[in-house]
Scaffold this motif. Structure first.
Motif, PDB file in Angstrom:
ATOM      1  N   PRO A 139       0.815  -1.236   0.000  1.00 11.79           N
ATOM      2  CA  PRO A 139       0.000   0.000   0.000  1.00 11.79           C
ATOM      3  C   PRO A 139       0.839   1.272   0.000  1.00 11.79           C
ATOM      4  O   PRO A 139       0.407   2.292  -0.511  1.00 11.79           O
ATOM      5  N   ALA A 140       2.050   1.193   0.587  1.00 10.22           N
ATOM      6  CA  ALA A 140       2.934   2.362   0.592  1.00 10.22           C
ATOM      7  C   ALA A 140       3.767   2.451  -0.674  1.00 10.22           C
ATOM      8  O   ALA A 140       4.574   3.374  -0.804  1.00 10.22           O
ATOM      9  N   ARG A 141       3.604   1.502  -1.602  1.00 13.89           N
ATOM     10  CA  ARG A 141       4.329   1.462  -2.878  1.00 13.89           C
ATOM     11  C   ARG A 141       5.839   1.485  -2.647  1.00 13.89           C
ATOM     12  O   ARG A 141       6.582   2.242  -3.283  1.00 13.89           O
ATOM     13  N   MET A 142       6.294   0.646  -1.699  1.00 12.67           N
ATOM     14  CA  MET A 142       7.721   0.565  -1.378  1.00 12.67           C
ATOM     15  C   MET A 142       8.266  -0.847  -1.527  1.00 12.67           C
ATOM     16  O   MET A 142       9.383  -1.114  -1.113  1.00 12.67           O
ATOM     17  N   GLY A 143       7.485  -1.760  -2.093  1.00 11.35           N
ATOM     18  CA  GLY A 143       8.020  -3.055  -2.443  1.00 11.35           C
ATOM     19  C   GLY A 143       7.780  -4.143  -1.420  1.00 11.35           C
ATOM     20  O   GLY A 143       7.566  -3.878  -0.231  1.00 11.35           O
ATOM     21  N   CYS A 144       7.812  -5.400  -1.912  1.00 13.92           N
ATOM     22  CA  CYS A 144       7.688  -6.598  -1.090  1.00 13.92           C
ATOM     23  C   CYS A 144       8.824  -7.534  -1.470  1.00 13.92           C
ATOM     24  O   CYS A 144       9.271  -7.560  -2.625  1.00 13.92           O
ATOM     25  N   ARG A 145       9.286  -8.346  -0.501  1.00 16.25           N
ATOM     26  CA  ARG A 145      10.431  -9.210  -0.729  1.00 16.25           C
ATOM     27  C   ARG A 145      10.249 -10.550  -0.023  1.00 16.25           C
ATOM     28  O   ARG A 145       9.411 -10.698   0.858  1.00 16.25           O
ATOM     29  N   GLN A 146      11.078 -11.509  -0.415  1.00 14.05           N
ATOM     30  CA  GLN A 146      11.325 -12.778   0.275  1.00 14.05           C
ATOM     31  C   GLN A 146      10.043 -13.568   0.607  1.00 14.05           C
ATOM     32  O   GLN A 146       9.654 -13.703   1.773  1.00 14.05           O
ATOM     33  N   PRO A 147       9.337 -14.117  -0.400  1.00  9.39           N
ATOM     34  CA  PRO A 147       8.177 -14.977  -0.086  1.00  9.39           C
ATOM     35  C   PRO A 147       8.627 -16.280   0.554  1.00  9.39           C
ATOM     36  O   PRO A 147       9.714 -16.794   0.283  1.00  9.39           O
ATOM     37  N   LEU A 148       7.772 -16.830   1.418  1.00 15.17           N
ATOM     38  CA  LEU A 148       8.092 -18.067   2.134  1.00 15.17           C
ATOM     39  C   LEU A 148       6.786 -18.747   2.513  1.00 15.17           C
ATOM     40  O   LEU A 148       5.961 -18.161   3.222  1.00 15.17           O
ATOM     41  N   PHE A 149       6.577 -19.985   2.030  1.00 19.70           N
ATOM     42  CA  PHE A 149       5.340 -20.704   2.307  1.00 19.70           C
ATOM     43  C   PHE A 149       5.348 -21.249   3.726  1.00 19.70           C
ATOM     44  O   PHE A 149       6.377 -21.702   4.242  1.00 19.70           O
ATOM     45  N   VAL A 150       4.165 -21.210   4.355  1.00 21.64           N
ATOM     46  CA  VAL A 150       3.921 -21.878   5.624  1.00 21.64           C
ATOM     47  C   VAL A 150       3.463 -23.302   5.313  1.00 21.64           C
ATOM     48  O   VAL A 150       2.943 -23.582   4.226  1.00 21.64           O
ATOM     49  N   GLU A 151       3.685 -24.218   6.234  1.00 18.74           N
ATOM     50  CA  GLU A 151       3.299 -25.609   6.015  1.00 18.74           C
ATOM     51  C   GLU A 151       1.825 -25.708   5.633  1.00 18.74           C
ATOM     52  O   GLU A 151       0.956 -25.100   6.260  1.00 18.74           O
ATOM     53  N   GLY A 152       1.561 -26.520   4.615  1.00 24.32           N
ATOM     54  CA  GLY A 152       0.209 -26.647   4.089  1.00 24.32           C
ATOM     55  C   GLY A 152       0.036 -25.896   2.788  1.00 24.32           C
ATOM     56  O   GLY A 152      -0.817 -26.242   1.971  1.00 24.32           O
ATOM     57  N   GLY A 153       0.811 -24.842   2.565  1.00 30.98           N
ATOM     58  CA  GLY A 153       0.777 -24.091   1.322  1.00 30.98           C
ATOM     59  C   GLY A 153      -0.366 -23.117   1.191  1.00 30.98           C
ATOM     60  O   GLY A 153      -0.478 -22.442   0.165  1.00 30.98           O
ATOM     61  N   ASN A 154      -1.228 -22.983   2.209  1.00 32.40           N
ATOM     62  CA  ASN A 154      -2.356 -22.058   2.120  1.00 32.40           C
ATOM     63  C   ASN A 154      -2.022 -20.675   2.669  1.00 32.40           C
ATOM     64  O   ASN A 154      -2.809 -19.751   2.503  1.00 32.40           O
ATOM     65  N   GLN A 155      -0.910 -20.558   3.358  1.00 34.34           N
ATOM     66  CA  GLN A 155      -0.474 -19.259   3.861  1.00 34.34           C
ATOM     67  C   GLN A 155       0.946 -18.997   3.362  1.00 34.34           C
ATOM     68  O   GLN A 155       1.726 -19.923   3.132  1.00 34.34           O
ATOM     69  N   LEU A 156       1.256 -17.716   3.233  1.00 34.18           N
ATOM     70  CA  LEU A 156       2.544 -17.294   2.688  1.00 34.18           C
ATOM     71  C   LEU A 156       3.058 -16.128   3.505  1.00 34.18           C
ATOM     72  O   LEU A 156       2.321 -15.175   3.773  1.00 34.18           O
ATOM     73  N   LEU A 157       4.316 -16.205   3.920  1.00 33.53           N
ATOM     74  CA  LEU A 157       4.974 -15.101   4.617  1.00 33.53           C
ATOM     75  C   LEU A 157       5.821 -14.305   3.631  1.00 33.53           C
ATOM     76  O   LEU A 157       6.372 -14.874   2.684  1.00 33.53           O
ATOM     77  N   TYR A 158       5.934 -13.018   3.866  1.00 31.56           N
ATOM     78  CA  TYR A 158       6.792 -12.174   3.037  1.00 31.56           C
ATOM     79  C   TYR A 158       7.127 -10.909   3.816  1.00 31.56           C
ATOM     80  O   TYR A 158       6.578 -10.652   4.896  1.00 31.56           O
ATOM     81  N   MET A 159       8.054 -10.117   3.284  1.00 35.41           N
ATOM     82  CA  MET A 159       8.458  -8.859   3.912  1.00 35.41           C
ATOM     83  C   MET A 159       7.876  -7.692   3.123  1.00 35.41           C
ATOM     84  O   MET A 159       7.821  -7.734   1.888  1.00 35.41           O
ATOM     85  N   ARG A 160       7.501  -6.650   3.862  1.00 34.23           N
ATOM     86  CA  ARG A 160       6.932  -5.462   3.228  1.00 34.23           C
ATOM     87  C   ARG A 160       7.539  -4.220   3.867  1.00 34.23           C
ATOM     88  O   ARG A 160       7.604  -4.119   5.095  1.00 34.23           O
ATOM     89  N   ASN A 161       7.973  -3.297   3.025  1.00 31.62           N
ATOM     90  CA  ASN A 161       8.597  -2.068   3.514  1.00 31.62           C
ATOM     91  C   ASN A 161       7.522  -1.046   3.866  1.00 31.62           C
ATOM     92  O   ASN A 161       6.522  -0.902   3.145  1.00 31.62           O
ATOM     93  N   THR A 162       7.744  -0.316   4.967  1.00 28.60           N
ATOM     94  CA  THR A 162       6.745   0.656   5.426  1.00 28.60           C
ATOM     95  C   THR A 162       7.254   2.083   5.462  1.00 28.60           C
ATOM     96  O   THR A 162       6.454   3.005   5.570  1.00 28.60           O
ATOM     97  N   LEU A 163       8.577   2.294   5.384  1.00 27.97           N
ATOM     98  CA  LEU A 163       9.133   3.643   5.441  1.00 27.97           C
ATOM     99  C   LEU A 163      10.135   3.827   4.315  1.00 27.97           C
ATOM    100  O   LEU A 163      10.760   2.874   3.843  1.00 27.97           O
ATOM    101  N   ALA A 164      10.325   5.104   3.912  1.00 23.06           N
ATOM    102  CA  ALA A 164      11.250   5.387   2.815  1.00 23.06           C
ATOM    103  C   ALA A 164      12.686   5.032   3.195  1.00 23.06           C
ATOM    104  O   ALA A 164      13.456   4.569   2.357  1.00 23.06           O
ATOM    105  N   GLU A 165      13.053   5.235   4.457  1.00 22.79           N
ATOM    106  CA  GLU A 165      14.413   4.912   4.880  1.00 22.79           C
ATOM    107  C   GLU A 165      14.587   3.425   5.167  1.00 22.79           C
ATOM    108  O   GLU A 165      15.689   2.990   5.510  1.00 22.79           O
TER     109      GLU A 165
END
Length: 1000
Positions: A139-165
């Protein structure tokens, strides 16, 4: 762990190599001339590997990252559609736990940031067909990184940037729930529910996080305050606060968590650190030196060791550290390369065979246009003309090496364009090239001839259901049944002692069920008995135990339908249901539903254990029984019996046909009911989610309202406190002003008293001087009258003496005359200090009388009676009493302080502090008035008032008081009262108000 997969980089490019730890045998799986990380992700069954292939155009320009799927079963590389589109830059792809889904980072239309995309994959040879499932934008248009599946494959973890710095948080995608995760992706992917799991994670996006399903915790590397050091952090899913593990480091390179979640390994500052996740205890188990880095951490639980790669100036070394003894050993040396990742391969015979038989990729030469477009692959049974899209009917000659391009059927669909501005060369459209002919599939082995090889073939199929169900037609083959029983026993013994359940064991159990293999009942019952204590304690069966129980129920006729996918789907559905209940309703509800599943398991196990195991009966000889039965049938067979048997068989066939038709109708009905139930369940789930969303929205609104009320109450409290503070300051200012006025009035009163006393002293002195002057004048007049009377008496005496001499007849002897008074001789009257002059001289012949002091008349009474003093009498006039001295300055000060303090205490006592305070105030006012009266009783009353009020004020100051009163002010007030009371005990004041002082 027998095999590992290594990512290595050197000056010639990047390579992906499979290495056997026991003897150092290696297979080159993928190679590229671009020295960029491959970011490999292994398929759970190690049939394929997803890699990042960085390419650069032949004319230079900007590089582009793509995702290739390396096929380990039929050597080759397949590419996603996005990889062939020059508008896309994708990478960091990861498989889920089942290998049917792929998540990756994707950047569209040249934007520098990336988003997350999730696909459902279907493999057919080297081709890959993907279907977009979900996407996640920032939503802040600053990118997402590093997807990682949780066991079962129905959930996914990832990183999201929230600040410009840079402030990266750990987020999650729920692929089963609707949301607005892809609202910014402009229709490129469906939207699902996106959640932020952490707060203040400050994660480093270049280091891949780790997840452990056993403890439901995610681990990542974050920055410390000030962003000067790295810190390993962890958080449990559903708990936003995170926990720091171990000390901070200058730089952390990689993390790895054990399968059970009890240990965490980290490569940091040239050392390898081992952390106990539960206690947080950390120690360095591998030391390093200057220029040394450790990469590729991987736990080998079966051997109790940690594998890693040490990179230095000479190359890389594959090493291991024993977790029990902490001994370090070097397994293999790789000179002149740098290892950036190491992946452990599951211990499975099929995987080992696949890697052993893989034909290594040769070192790629410099191709025209793209460094990853062409690979030379050995030992591949395929037609080069077919692979190149050139159909021919002639048998080609082939030297064993093949040039393979990226899926030409996808390339030719791209529009013809000129070379891109960034230098990438795009292939022109070639509609005249026909689609390639599919390669002739290899003939599968015969299960009746070689059952183990056939089962191995089934394990490599994408859908083994049909092959396993086909065994039902071969139930009567005794050789096949015996081979299936032996294969099941072999697989069960191989799986003994392993934490994971190998896939061949599950497939062997399914084959035994389809064969109605009652002879293998002992093997299946052994698995059920192994899991029964866990079920009795409220737990669940393992995967192989669940399959064994389902197979026994099918063999005994308790379940009409049985298939690989159904049993696996039932087991996974049970686990998913428990996880959903755990996340939505908490641990208590999950425990209850788990207990219900365990109760069902217990009843089913009891049912299958009650059936007699024919394989465990020593007197039963199936072969002999069959021979005897055949002999009896042969002896008793007649033509009529044959006819009757034929009729019965025809009737049986008819009944079987009817039964099959009924089963078909029942299956269709059950399928329709299942679809209807699934539709209702989906509708109910959506309705529940809608209600849950409404409830959460209501809770948020209620929380916001409560927060607003709390803030309003705090604001009112702050305003009230400010108002009371202002009133307190105003009261203090008024008290200070009143004190100043009191001090001014006291000074004016003192000055007035001093001036009044001085005036009274002057008037008294003047009156005394005037009285003394009048007394001197009266005394002078009386002395003058006495002198006149004395002269007259002397004259009369002289006349009498002359007359006497005249009358005497003769002159007698004359007596001696009195001595004459000489000038300066002392007079008989002493000098009067009040008169300031000498009294007239007395007659010489008259002695001066010495009156008694008791005979001296009272000056005032004699004057009042009008009596005159005798001429020869002297009187002591009373001296005028001196005026009283003025009181010392401390007395009026103490009086003013006592009066003001008493008045204040009286007011405070009447306004709420109690009658005792009012009484102390009245006592103090009385003491102050007594000091102004300048009497002994006032002084004593003031001493008592000061003492009691000092004690009372200090007690009030240290005790509880209303908010509008200050305790320290009362304490200071009491100390001041004690000081003034002590000042009243000065020796001068004690002398002034001593016992000789008038009391009233």
């Amino acid at each position: 762990m027998e095999w590992i997969v290594i990512e290595a980089v050197d000056d010639t490019g990047a390579r992906l190599t499979a290495l056997r730890l026991s003897d150092g045998q290696s297979r080159l799986l993928f190679a590229t001339e671009q020295p960029a990380p491959l970011n490999a992700s292994l398929h759970p069954q190690v049939t394929r590997i997803a890699v990042d292939a960085v390419s650069r155009g032949a004319t230079g320009g900007r590089s582009r990252s793509r995702v290739g799927i390396v096929n380990l079963e039929r050597p080759g590389v397949g590419w996603l559609r996005q990889s062939l589109d020059p508008q896309w830059r994708i990478g960091h792809a990861v498989f889920d736990g089942a290998g049917s889904r792929l998540a990756l980072e994707g950047a569209y239309d040249g934007v520098p940031i990336s988003d997350i995309y999730v696909y459902a994959l279907t493999f057919s040879g080297n081709s890959v067909r993907e279907e977009i499932l979900a996407g996640a934008g920032n939503p802040a248009r600053m990118g997402c990184r590093q997807p990682l599946f949780v066991e079962g494959g129905n959930q996914l973890l990832y990183m999201r940037n929230t600040l410009a710095e840079g402030a990266w948080e750990i987020c999650a995608l729920d692929l089963d729930r609707d949301g607005d995760s892809a609202s910014l992706l402009e229709g490129r992917a469906p939207s699902v529910l996106a959640l932020t799991l952490t707060e203040g994670a400050d994660a480093i996006p270049d280091i891949r996080p780790c997840y452990c399903g056993a403890i439901r915790q995610v681990f990542w590397v974050g920055r410390t305050r000030g962003a000067t050091r790295h810190q390993v952090r962890t958080a449990r899913l559903g708990v936003r606060p995170h926990t720091d593990l171990g000390p901070s480091h200058l730089k952390v390179e990689e993390l790895c968590v054990a399968r059970g979640g009890e240990l965490l390994a980290a490569s940091a500052d040239g050392q390898i650190w081992l952390t106990d996740v539960e206690t947080g205890a950390t120690l360095a188990i591998v030391q390093g030196g200057h220029g040394v880095s450790h990469r590729g951490l991987a736990f080998d639980e079966a051997e109790g060791r940690l594998l890693f790669c040490t990179n230095d100036a000479t190359g890389a070394r594959i090493r291991m550290v024993d977790l029990a003894s902490r001994e370090i050993a070097t397994l293999h040396t790789l000179p002149d390369v740098s290892v950036i990742a190491l992946h452990g391969v599951v211990d499975d015979a099929a995987v080992w065979a696949r890697l052993e038989g893989f034909a290594s990729v040769e070192q790629p030469g410099k191709p025209e246009g793209d460094a990853t477009a062409v690979h030379r692959i050995e030992g591949m049974d395929a037609d080069p003309d077919v692979l190149m899209g050139r159909a021919t009917d002639e048998a080609p000659t082939w030297d064993g090496s093949v040039e393979m391009v990226e899926d030409p059927t996808l390339e030719v669909r791209l529009p013809a364009e000129d070379p891109a501005a960034d230098g990438e060369t795009r292939m022109e459209a070639a509609p005249e090239i026909p689609a390639p002919r599919p390669a002739r599939p290899e003939e599968p082995p015969d299960p009746q001839a070689d059952f183990p090889r056939w089962m191995k073939h089934v394990g490599g199929l994408d859908d083994p259901d049909k092959a396993l169900i086909s065994l039902e037609k071969l139930r009567e083959d005794p050789t096949l049944r015996e081979a299936a029983r032996l294969y099941l026993g072999t697989q069960r013994r191989r799986a003994a002692g392993r934490e994971d359940v190998p896939m061949p064991l599950l497939q062997a159990i399914v084959a035994a069920a389809h064969l109605q293999l009652n002879e293998a009942r002992g093997e299946l019952l052994e698995l059920c008995r192994r899991g029964r204590p866990r079920v009795d304690d409220g737990g669940l069966l393992e995967t192989d135990e669940h399959f064994a129980l389902a197979a026994l129920l099918y063999i005994d006729g308790h379940t009409p339908r049985f298939s690989w996918s159904k049993v696996y789907r039932d087991y996974e559905g049970m686990l998913v249901k428990i996880n959903e209940v755990l996340e939505e309703e908490g641990e208590g509800a999950a425990t209850r539903i788990m207990a219900a599943f365990a109760d069902g398991y217990s009843r089913q196990i009891a049912g299958v254990l009650a059936v007699v195991d024919p394989s465990s009966t020593p007197t039963f000889d199936e072969r002999r029984f069959k021979e005897q039965s055949l002999a009896q049938l042969a002896a008793q067979a007649t033509i009529e019996e044959a006819r009757r048997q034929a009729a019965l068989e025809e009737a049986e066939v008819a009944r079987e046909a009817e039964r099959l038709e009924a089963e078909r109708r029942d299956a269709e009905r059950l399928a329709a009911e299942r679809r209807e139930a699934e539709r209702r369940e989906a509708a109910e789930r959506r309705e529940a989610e809608r209600r849950e969303a409404e409830r959460q929205a209501a809770e948020r609104r209620e929380a916001e309202r409560r927060e607003a009320e709390r803030r309003e109450a705090e604001r009112r409290k702050a305003d009230e406190a400010a108002r009371w503070e202002a009133q307190r300051r105003r009261a203090e200012e008024e008290a200070a002003a009143a004190e100043e006025r009191a001090w001014a009035e006291r000074r004016a009163a003192v000055e007035q008293a001093e001036s009044l006393a001085a005036r009274q002293q002057r008037e008294a002195r003047q009156a005394a001087e005037e009285a003394a002057e009048r007394a001197r004048a009266e005394a002078a007049a009386k002395i003058a009258a006495a002198e006149r009377a004395a002269r007259e008496a002397e004259a009369a005496l002289a006349a009498a003496e002359a007359a006497a001499r005249l009358q005497q007849p003769a002159a007698p002897t004359r007596p001696a005359a009195a001595p004459a008074r000489t000038a300066g001789a002392p007079s008989g009257d002493a000098f009067n200090p009040l008169m300031g002059a000498s009294t007239p001289p007395r007659p010489a012949n008259r002695p001066t009388p010495q009156p008694d002091r008791r005979d001296v008349p009272d000056f005032g009474s004699a004057t009042r009676r009008g009596e005159d003093f005798a001429p020869d009498e002297s009187v002591d006039l009373p001296a005028a009493a001196p005026p009283p001295a003025a009181a010392p300055p401390i007395v009026p000060i103490a009086g003013l302080f006592a009066a003001a303090s008493g008045l204040s205490l009286a007011i405070l006592g009447l306004t709420g502090l109690g009658g005792l305070v009012a009484f102390l105030g009245v006592l103090w006012v009385a003491g102050g008035g007594g000091l102004f009266a300048d009497r002994r009783w006032g002084w004593m009353l003031a001493l008592a008032g000061y003492g009691l009020n000092a004690i009372g004020l200090i007690a009030l100051g240290v005790g509880p008081l209303p908010e509008w009163l200050s305790g320290p002010l009362f304490v200071v007030w009491g100390i001041a009262a004690a000081g003034l009371g002590a000042a009243l005990l000065h020796p001068n004041l004690r002398a002034r108000f001593g016992p000789g002082r008038h009391k009233f």
